[in-house]
Design a protein around this motif. Structure first.
Motif, mmCIF file in Angstrom:
data_model
loop_
_atom_site.group_PDB
_atom_site.id
_atom_site.type_symbol
_atom_site.label_atom_id
_atom_site.label_comp_id
_atom_site.label_asym_id
_atom_site.label_seq_id
_atom_site.Cartn_x
_atom_site.Cartn_y
_atom_site.Cartn_z
ATOM 1 N N GLN A 31 0.825 -1.202 0.000
ATOM 2 C CA GLN A 31 0.000 0.000 0.000
ATOM 3 C C GLN A 31 0.864 1.259 0.000
ATOM 4 N N ALA A 32 1.870 1.280 0.850
ATOM 5 C CA ALA A 32 2.739 2.452 0.940
ATOM 6 C C ALA A 32 3.509 2.666 -0.363
ATOM 7 N N ALA A 33 4.039 1.569 -0.949
ATOM 8 C CA ALA A 33 4.785 1.703 -2.195
ATOM 9 C C ALA A 33 3.876 2.159 -3.337
ATOM 10 N N SER A 34 2.668 1.616 -3.400
ATOM 11 C CA SER A 34 1.731 2.011 -4.455
ATOM 12 C C SER A 34 1.304 3.460 -4.292
ATOM 13 N N ALA A 35 1.063 3.872 -3.040
ATOM 14 C CA ALA A 35 0.656 5.253 -2.793
ATOM 15 C C ALA A 35 1.749 6.231 -3.236
ATOM 16 N N GLU A 36 3.018 5.914 -2.934
ATOM 17 C CA GLU A 36 4.116 6.793 -3.326
ATOM 18 C C GLU A 36 4.273 6.820 -4.843
ATOM 19 N N ARG A 37 4.173 5.661 -5.491
ATOM 20 C CA ARG A 37 4.259 5.628 -6.949
ATOM 21 C C ARG A 37 3.132 6.451 -7.579
ATOM 22 N N ASN A 38 1.923 6.276 -7.083
ATOM 23 C CA ASN A 38 0.789 7.015 -7.649
ATOM 24 C C ASN A 38 0.922 8.515 -7.414
ATOM 25 N N ARG A 39 1.469 8.884 -6.255
ATOM 26 C CA ARG A 39 1.668 10.312 -5.972
ATOM 27 C C ARG A 39 2.644 10.922 -6.973
ATOM 28 N N GLN A 40 3.725 10.204 -7.240
ATOM 29 C CA GLN A 40 4.723 10.710 -8.180
ATOM 30 C C GLN A 40 4.160 10.814 -9.601
ATOM 31 N N CYS A 41 3.228 9.924 -9.933
ATOM 32 C CA CYS A 41 2.642 9.932 -11.281
ATOM 33 C C CYS A 41 1.398 10.817 -11.365
ATOM 34 N N GLY A 42 0.942 11.342 -10.235
ATOM 35 C CA GLY A 42 -0.238 12.199 -10.228
ATOM 36 C C GLY A 42 -1.538 11.459 -10.464
ATOM 37 N N VAL A 43 -1.630 10.199 -10.009
ATOM 38 C CA VAL A 43 -2.856 9.424 -10.179
ATOM 39 C C VAL A 43 -3.342 8.936 -8.818
ATOM 40 N N GLY A 60 -6.851 9.033 -13.245
ATOM 41 C CA GLY A 60 -6.149 10.305 -13.387
ATOM 42 C C GLY A 60 -6.001 10.664 -14.855
ATOM 43 N N GLU A 61 -5.019 11.503 -15.157
ATOM 44 C CA GLU A 61 -4.747 11.858 -16.543
ATOM 45 C C GLU A 61 -4.055 10.701 -17.260
ATOM 46 N N GLN A 62 -4.260 10.620 -18.578
ATOM 47 C CA GLN A 62 -3.718 9.493 -19.343
ATOM 48 C C GLN A 62 -2.203 9.382 -19.224
ATOM 49 N N ALA A 63 -1.504 10.514 -19.260
ATOM 50 C CA ALA A 63 -0.046 10.477 -19.187
ATOM 51 C C ALA A 63 0.411 9.891 -17.856
ATOM 52 N N GLY A 64 -0.243 10.283 -16.765
ATOM 53 C CA GLY A 64 0.119 9.751 -15.456
ATOM 54 C C GLY A 64 -0.167 8.271 -15.340
ATOM 55 N N ILE A 65 -1.286 7.825 -15.919
ATOM 56 C CA ILE A 65 -1.614 6.396 -15.877
ATOM 57 C C ILE A 65 -0.585 5.589 -16.661
ATOM 58 N N ARG A 66 -0.175 6.084 -17.847
ATOM 59 C CA ARG A 66 0.846 5.378 -18.628
ATOM 60 C C ARG A 66 2.152 5.286 -17.857
ATOM 61 N N GLN A 67 2.524 6.378 -17.163
ATOM 62 C CA GLN A 67 3.757 6.370 -16.376
ATOM 63 C C GLN A 67 3.667 5.344 -15.241
ATOM 64 N N ALA A 68 2.510 5.295 -14.572
ATOM 65 C CA ALA A 68 2.333 4.338 -13.477
ATOM 66 C C ALA A 68 2.382 2.906 -13.995
ATOM 67 N N LEU A 69 1.752 2.640 -15.141
ATOM 68 C CA LEU A 69 1.750 1.283 -15.695
ATOM 69 C C LEU A 69 3.150 0.845 -16.103
ATOM 70 N N ASP A 70 3.955 1.779 -16.610
ATOM 71 C CA ASP A 70 5.336 1.440 -16.943
ATOM 72 C C ASP A 70 6.102 1.011 -15.692
ATOM 73 N N ALA A 71 5.903 1.734 -14.590
ATOM 74 C CA ALA A 71 6.578 1.378 -13.339
ATOM 75 C C ALA A 71 6.078 0.041 -12.807
ATOM 76 N N ILE A 72 4.804 -0.225 -12.962
ATOM 77 C CA ILE A 72 4.220 -1.488 -12.490
ATOM 78 C C ILE A 72 4.794 -2.665 -13.264
ATOM 79 N N ARG A 73 4.911 -2.520 -14.582
ATOM 80 C CA ARG A 73 5.460 -3.614 -15.396
ATOM 81 C C ARG A 73 6.932 -3.877 -15.077
ATOM 82 N N ALA A 74 7.626 -2.857 -14.588
ATOM 83 C CA ALA A 74 9.040 -3.025 -14.249
ATOM 84 C C ALA A 74 9.246 -3.537 -12.824
ATOM 85 N N ASP A 75 8.173 -3.666 -12.046
ATOM 86 C CA ASP A 75 8.277 -4.106 -10.660
ATOM 87 C C ASP A 75 8.486 -5.620 -10.614
#
Length: 505
Positions: A31-43, A60-75
């Protein structure tokens, strides 16, 4: 209009841990890691966790969601990441929040695993209220609909009394309830988000009881999703007329018009709410809804179930009895609020005593450490001598708090000097632990803007109240077995009013 995306991924069991405490710690870390990632991506995000899988709704905005999904796939902790849905949706998630729904704890949850496999294979659930992402998360949170069972919906102003009824029936019927838990943004587990119990009863046939928690009722993505019910039971425990009316109105809105217009409403009024019966009746009459309002001790689960049973259809006596129910799976950390409780919504009209009263169960205790540095368990400290400020008024004030029903210890903490003014326990075996708890809570006080902090332990309560008029924190800890939260708050409010009227400052 904001956009949303929903993905599913696998998580190895060794990452989550196999016992409840390890799983809870893993969920908080996720939860904490996801919250920090989402905060950085603005989602914003809503994270559902089950046995070996994660499903997350990003908004959130499409650009922020794409950024978050990229980080998720790299996790490396997330495997087989699959995007289930993406598109435009209304804003439904709290700003900056990441909430965790824990579908299963230590045991394997084959039902949820099957749901996830169906989501991966498609098709997705019908859109329903609030769009496809909400429908996907509801699918994971809600119990599966039964075709033959009578369904009883339980709605409470707090989760204490409906949860107590379910735990009472869980033990009586020897059938395990299923609980989906809600962890708030700080990781503090307040209660089961939704819980249900299935049972084949000799008298009523197949039954399903579903407890819709106050948190579930308030969630925007759950609105309008309640399945058809045989009877809707409302537990009224509010201490003001407006609070009781607001709760009744929120349940009527949640039930909706078309599907639930003919559902019988049963209003169970605890001691604090009983005086507001005429106002409630006027509200239901104005809404064109027939409702039975019954004063009943809410902690007397046997009496509560008896009232509900009067509204159910009885099956034919010629039918064979059901097969033996499976042995109950005990839920860790759940104990009876009725046991040893004095007053409150406990004493039945028949005068049942604590020794004979069937027990219910309060929500699971808050055991997770939060951003406020709340203790994982009730802390300990050296055996205390009562701490006294030179102002005798403070000591007398705390001693007056000890006269409140169910209170085992009371303390007063000066916000200006960040120091204790007074602490007094009643003579009890856990005085040392309560003194340590008082010191620990006050070291990380109630956040600005919040009136108080309530924590439900296994079978008691702790309340930390910010009293602005006196620039102080008021600490109350209840006796073992006392879980009557509404009555405790009502008593405290009356006590503060009385002391302010007497000129205390």
């Amino acid at each position: 209009m904001p956009s949303s995306a929903v993905y599913v991924c696998d998580v190895a069991q060794e990452v989550l841990g196999r016992d409840p405490e390890a799983l809870r710690a893993s969920l908080l870390a996720l939860q904490a890691a996801s919250a920090e990632r989402n905060r950085q991506c603005g989602v914003r995000g809503l994270l559902a966790c089950g046995s070996g899988f994660l499903v997350e709704w990003l908004e959130g905005e499409q650009a922020g969601i794409r950024q978050a999904l990229d980080a998720i796939r790299a996790d490396p902790l997330r495997r087989n990441v699959q995007l289930l849905w993406a598109g435009a949706t209304p804003a439904l998630l709290g700003a900056g929040s990441t909430t965790v729904l824990s579908r299963a704890e230590a045991e394997a949850d084959t039902g949820s695993q099957a749901l996830v496999q169906r989501l991966r294979a498609g098709p997705l659930p019908a859109e329903g209220p609030a769009g496809v992402p909400a429908a996907i998360l509801r699918l994971l949170a809600e119990p599966a609909a039964g075709s033959t069972a009578q369904t009883i919906g339980l709605f409470g102003q707090t989760g204490v009394w409906p949860a107590g009824l379910l735990s009472h029936l869980e033990a009586r019927w020897r059938t395990a309830a299923h609980r989906t838990r809600l962890l708030g943004p700080q990781g503090l587990e307040r209660e089961a988000f939704i819980e249900h119990l299935d049972h084949v009863d000799p008298e009523f046939g197949p039954l399903t009881l579903i407890h819709h928690s106050p948190g579930l009722q308030a969630a925007a993505w759950m609105q309008g999703s309640i399945r058809p019910l045989t009877v809707a039971t409302l537990f009224f425990s509010g201490t003001t007329e407006q609070a009781v009316l607001d709760f009744a109105g929120s349940v009527l809105r949640q039930l909706g018009e078309a599907t639930h217009r003919e559902v019988p409403l049963l209003g169970l009024l605890g001691r604090a709410a009983a005086p507001f019966a005429p106002a409630l009746q006027a509200l239901f009459d104005g809404a064109g809804r027939a409702a039975s309002l019954v004063p009943v001790p809410l902690a007397d689960s046997a009496a509560v179930w008896s009232e509900i049973g009067h509204r159910l259809e009885r099956r034919s006596t010629s039918q064979p009895p059901p097969a033996a129910a499976p042995a109950v799976v005990a839920a860790a950390g759940r104990t009876a609020p009725g046991a040893g409780q004095v007053g409150g919504d406990v004493t039945s009209a028949a005068g049942a005593t604590a020794a004979t009263r069937p027990t219910g169960t309060a929500p699971a205790p808050a055991t997770a450490r939060t951003a406020m540095a709340l203790p994982a368990t009730a802390p300990t400290a050296p055996d205390p001598a009562p701490q006294q400020h030179p102002a005798r008024q403070s000591v007398a004030w705390v001693q007056h708090l000890l006269t409140l029903e169910g209170v085992a210890a009371a303390g007063l903490w000066c916000l200006e000097r960040h120091a204790p003014l007074a602490f007094h326990p009643r003579a009890s075996g856990n005085a040392r632990a309560l003194a340590g708890e008082f010191e620990t809570w006050c070291a990380a006080p109630v956040p600005e803007g919040a009136a108080d902090l309530l924590v439900r332990w296994q079978n008691r309560l702790s309340l930390l109240h910010r009293h602005e008029g006196a620039a102080a924190l008021v600490f109350l800890a209840t006796q073992e077995g006392y879980c009557n939260e509404p009555w405790l708050r009502l008593q405290l409010r009356a006590c503060l009013d009385e002391l302010e009227a007497a000129g205390w400052s």
